[in-house]
Design a protein around this motif. Sequence first.
Motif, short mmCIF file in Angstrom:
data_model
loop_
_atom_site.label_atom_id
_atom_site.label_comp_id
_atom_site.label_asym_id
_atom_site.label_seq_id
_atom_site.Cartn_x
_atom_site.Cartn_y
_atom_site.Cartn_z
N ARG A 45 0.82 -1.20 0.00
CA ARG A 45 0.00 0.00 0.00
C ARG A 45 0.87 1.27 0.00
O ARG A 45 2.08 1.21 0.20
CB ARG A 45 -0.94 -0.02 1.23
N GLU A 46 0.17 2.38 -0.24
CA GLU A 46 0.88 3.66 -0.18
C GLU A 46 1.51 3.84 1.20
O GLU A 46 0.97 3.40 2.20
CB GLU A 46 -0.10 4.81 -0.45
N GLN A 48 4.22 2.36 2.02
CA GLN A 48 4.86 1.09 2.38
C GLN A 48 5.89 0.73 1.31
O GLN A 48 5.79 1.13 0.15
CB GLN A 48 3.84 -0.04 2.50
N THR A 49 6.85 -0.08 1.74
CA THR A 49 7.80 -0.71 0.85
C THR A 49 8.00 -2.14 1.33
O THR A 49 8.13 -2.37 2.54
CB THR A 49 9.15 0.03 0.85
N PRO A 64 4.84 0.68 -3.78
CA PRO A 64 3.38 0.48 -3.69
C PRO A 64 2.77 -0.07 -4.98
O PRO A 64 3.13 0.34 -6.09
CB PRO A 64 2.86 1.90 -3.39
#
Length: 376
Positions: A45-46, A48-49, A64
């Motif tokens: 998700r936005e 996040q990595t 993302p």
Amino acid sequence: MGLMDKLRGELIDIIEWLDDSRDTMVWRFPRYQNEIKMGAKLVVRESQTAVFVNEGKIADVFEPGTYTLETRNLPILSTLKGWKYGFNSPFKAEVYFVNTRQFTDMKWGTQNPVILRDAEFGVVRVRAFGAFAARVVDASRLLRELVGTDPQFRTEEVQEYLRQLMVGRLGGALATAGVPLLDLAAHQDAIGRRLAAVLTEELAEVGIAIPKFVIENVSVPPEVEQALDKRTSMGAVGDLDRYTRFQAANAMEAAANNPGGEAGAGIGLGLGMAMGQQMARSMGGGAATHPTQPAATQPAAAEPPPLPGQAQWYVGVGGQRQGPYDLGALAEQANAGALGADTLVWRTGMAQWQPAGQVPELASVLASVPPPLPPQ
């Protein structure tokens, strides 16, 4: 559809992370023996990595998006595993989700005072506190340098390290800012931006940036605060002579409102006399006295100061200081033989006592001294 295809379809996993802790920076996806089915869905998700780690080595990093895990989008992992063809069996790997949003609820403060040199107050001890925001900008470096194999890396594990680093840089930032102590409040924002840039550059090796650094307050010791309060009060008073007269007038009014009290009457009489004298002095009347005061009890007039432009000289004779003398009195001393070229003299503005013959201003005084009489 064959039995193996059906089982393979039922075993497809979804790898994702929904953060509800608000303080987790890195979270390791739990897997039984770290086995991931080929074709699993990866949801990043936005903010996040996702980082895949194979046998202790960082392999692929996903930004993302939604991915179907195959050998073609796992190029590094495929190389490490030695997959030359589309190998579909489960594989072992650790998946770390790194939170890349800003963590804004982080505080800092000086446990011990920072010593600064101020042009107006000299050496001053100051304390400061505030808040800052931290963000992960390089997930791979963060895993290598700070996280290691921690399955849930929280902000509390790195906040103390960041706080110590910030406090260590604060003194240098305040000292090099060139801002007087009384003007620090107006420059806190600029100093905070400069500190944020310095800290971001220093923390680049661990993959963390400081996008915001806020100085909420800079305080001085209580004794310095009291001195500042006194200076502020004196500045607010302004003309001390007018303030004294104003206070006296208020006291007189308070005494007049209590006519039955002997103390009030005495205070009113005394303040009235003082007020009259003060008004007389302000109007050029000199030292005013009460008209009923006997002349014998009036204080003697003080000796007037020397006329303007008349330098006052002191003479050292026999280890004793004599004076002050003006130039006329020095000439009399010289004619009487009490002042010679070797006599020590001093006046205001001279760094130390000097022989009269070395002082250019006394050349005319010494020149008027007649030479000694010839032997008889």
